[in-house]
Design an enzyme around this catalytic site. Sequence first.
Site, PDB file in Angstrom:
ATOM      1  N   ILE A 128       0.835  -1.206   0.000  1.00 16.94           N
ATOM      2  CA  ILE A 128       0.000   0.000   0.000  1.00 16.94           C
ATOM      3  C   ILE A 128       0.866   1.251   0.000  1.00 16.94           C
ATOM      4  CG2 ILE A 128      -1.609   1.353   1.400  1.00 16.94           C
ATOM      5  CD1 ILE A 128      -2.916  -1.303   2.246  1.00 16.94           C
ATOM      6  N   ARG A 151      11.959   0.593   7.281  1.00 20.43           N
ATOM      7  CA  ARG A 151      13.098  -0.144   7.834  1.00 20.43           C
ATOM      8  C   ARG A 151      14.165  -0.441   6.790  1.00 20.43           C
ATOM      9  NH1 ARG A 151      10.277  -5.242  10.289  1.00 20.43           N
ATOM     10  NH2 ARG A 151       9.080  -4.894   8.384  1.00 20.43           N
ATOM     11  N   ASP A 203      13.507   3.190  12.363  1.00 28.59           N
ATOM     12  CA  ASP A 203      12.658   2.301  13.157  1.00 28.59           C
ATOM     13  C   ASP A 203      11.513   3.146  13.694  1.00 28.59           C
ATOM     14  OD1 ASP A 203      11.414   0.687  15.024  1.00 28.59           O
ATOM     15  OD2 ASP A 203      13.216   0.281  16.204  1.00 28.59           O
ATOM     16  N   VAL A 204      10.307   2.941  13.150  1.00 23.28           N
ATOM     17  CA  VAL A 204       9.179   3.805  13.505  1.00 23.28           C
ATOM     18  C   VAL A 204       8.682   3.576  14.930  1.00 23.28           C
ATOM     19  CG1 VAL A 204       8.391   4.143  11.134  1.00 23.28           C
ATOM     20  CG2 VAL A 204       7.486   2.221  12.480  1.00 23.28           C
ATOM     21  N   ASN A 242       1.561   4.905   7.332  1.00 21.28           N
ATOM     22  CA  ASN A 242       1.175   3.651   6.685  1.00 21.28           C
ATOM     23  C   ASN A 242       1.862   2.424   7.281  1.00 21.28           C
ATOM     24  OD1 ASN A 242       0.225   1.926   4.306  1.00 21.28           O
ATOM     25  ND2 ASN A 242       2.451   1.806   4.094  1.00 21.28           N
ATOM     26  N   TYR A 270      -3.366  -6.697  17.083  1.00 18.54           N
ATOM     27  CA  TYR A 270      -3.438  -5.849  15.885  1.00 18.54           C
ATOM     28  C   TYR A 270      -4.738  -5.038  15.889  1.00 18.54           C
ATOM     29  CZ  TYR A 270      -3.715  -4.731  10.862  1.00 18.54           C
ATOM     30  OH  TYR A 270      -3.826  -4.081   9.655  1.00 18.54           O
ATOM     31  N   LYS A 272      -5.188  -0.980  16.102  1.00 21.60           N
ATOM     32  CA  LYS A 272      -5.875  -0.226  15.055  1.00 21.60           C
ATOM     33  C   LYS A 272      -7.080   0.530  15.608  1.00 21.60           C
ATOM     34  CE  LYS A 272      -3.231  -1.171  11.530  1.00 21.60           C
ATOM     35  NZ  LYS A 272      -2.437  -0.100  10.890  1.00 21.60           N
ATOM     36  N   THR A 306      -1.505  -7.530  -0.506  1.00 24.89           N
ATOM     37  CA  THR A 306      -0.189  -7.100  -0.035  1.00 24.89           C
ATOM     38  C   THR A 306       0.531  -8.293   0.601  1.00 24.89           C
ATOM     39  OG1 THR A 306      -1.009  -6.532   2.168  1.00 24.89           O
ATOM     40  CG2 THR A 306      -1.062  -4.781   0.492  1.00 24.89           C
TER      41      THR A 306
END
Length: 253
Positions: free
Chosen positions: A17, A37, A58-59, A85, A150, A154, A185
């Site tokens: 995406i 990354r 590294d987010v 994203n 997850y 979200k 994806t």
Amino acid sequence: MSLKNKHIVVTGAGRGIGAAIVDALSAEGAKISLMGRSLESLQAKAAELAEAQAISVDVTDSGAIAHAFEQAREGFGPIDILVNNAGQAHTAPAHKMDDDLWRRMMAVNLDSVFYCSREALKDMQPRNSGKIINIASTAALKGYGYVSAYVAAKHGTLGLTRSMALENAAKGITINAVCPGYTETDIVKDSIATIMEKTGRTEEEARAELTASNPQGRLVQPEEVANAVLWLCQPGSESVTGQAIAVAGGEVM
């Protein structure tokens, strides 16, 4: 070109995406800082775009994020638009999930959104202008079994989106969530592989299980998600803020 000279940061930009999003934004003239990354994949994608820079980060590390945003500003100036994203999905029933998996899902899918948004708002608030788009998934709008961490992250992303939207509504800044259903994806490929491994189903059967939740009977394409993001980035969407826009073939309404 509706985004000419706009500086846009996109996390998780090297594939899936994220790659579709940067293609759509670049076609409208944006200057794009690709973050993620894998520097190699980011550089390869950046090379395909008119004006782009690749920044490895590294987010989940707030300090690293602050440094990465400074790098982005050095290249293209203040941030006009942020697309959060980056994300990961790993499966485990809640009662068997260890602390590490729980924290990892929170860090990648929720903490990163907060860290990046905080940095971008430093540029947006003084100018009373800006847009943040969070890729939140239909997992922000409903529950799914075996991915509770997850889903929780979200849902948290959507709550954060709505709260930040209210805080910044009078400042000319819009903050929204785009919520894709199962999309073609690598994350979905991994989900199919997991279903095959744990249930003995064929790839076709596993894929059918995922597409069954979509009334259109198919997987969403990355370009369809990118089109929703592009619309939110463009002039004319200024009245849309604090919203969760589902791109899911009618799975959620």
